[in-house]
Scaffold this motif. Structure first.
Motif, PDB file in Angstrom:
ATOM      1  N   TRP A   1      40.433  47.958  41.487  1.00 15.03           N
ATOM      2  CA  TRP A   1      41.177  46.799  41.969  1.00 15.03           C
ATOM      3  C   TRP A   1      40.797  45.590  41.142  1.00 15.03           C
ATOM      4  CZ3 TRP A   1      37.617  48.903  45.688  1.00 15.03           C
ATOM      5  CH2 TRP A   1      36.424  48.228  45.765  1.00 15.03           C
TER       6      TRP A   1
ATOM      7  N   THR B   1      45.784  46.304  43.692  1.00 16.37           N
ATOM      8  CA  THR B   1      45.327  47.661  43.441  1.00 16.37           C
ATOM      9  C   THR B   1      46.536  48.567  43.241  1.00 16.37           C
ATOM     10  OG1 THR B   1      43.834  49.395  44.190  1.00 16.37           O
ATOM     11  CG2 THR B   1      45.204  48.360  45.870  1.00 16.37           C
TER      12      THR B   1
ATOM     13  N   CYS C   1      43.113  40.673  46.318  1.00 14.95           N
ATOM     14  CA  CYS C   1      42.988  41.813  45.415  1.00 14.95           C
ATOM     15  C   CYS C   1      44.338  42.462  45.180  1.00 14.95           C
ATOM     16  CB  CYS C   1      42.043  42.871  45.994  1.00 14.95           C
ATOM     17  SG  CYS C   1      40.366  42.281  46.214  1.00 14.95           S
TER      18      CYS C   1
END
Length: 42
Positions: free
Chosen positions: A25, A39, A37
């Motif tokens: 991430w 990801t 974040c």
């Protein structure tokens, strides 16, 4: 993530110098300095 990050940066996100696990991430900071974040879902 490599494709998404430039778009996030164009919207004002900044990348902090420390990335705990950049292959899993990416930590970014919104314009107010709050972390979030991105990801890739498996």
């Amino acid at each position: 993530m490599d494709a998404a990050q430039p778009g996030m940066s164009a919207l004002g996100a900044a990348e902090p110098w420390f990335q705990p696990d950049p292959d899993r991430w990416r930590v970014l900071l919104d314009p107010a300095g709050r972390p979030f974040c991105i990801t890739v879902l498996a």
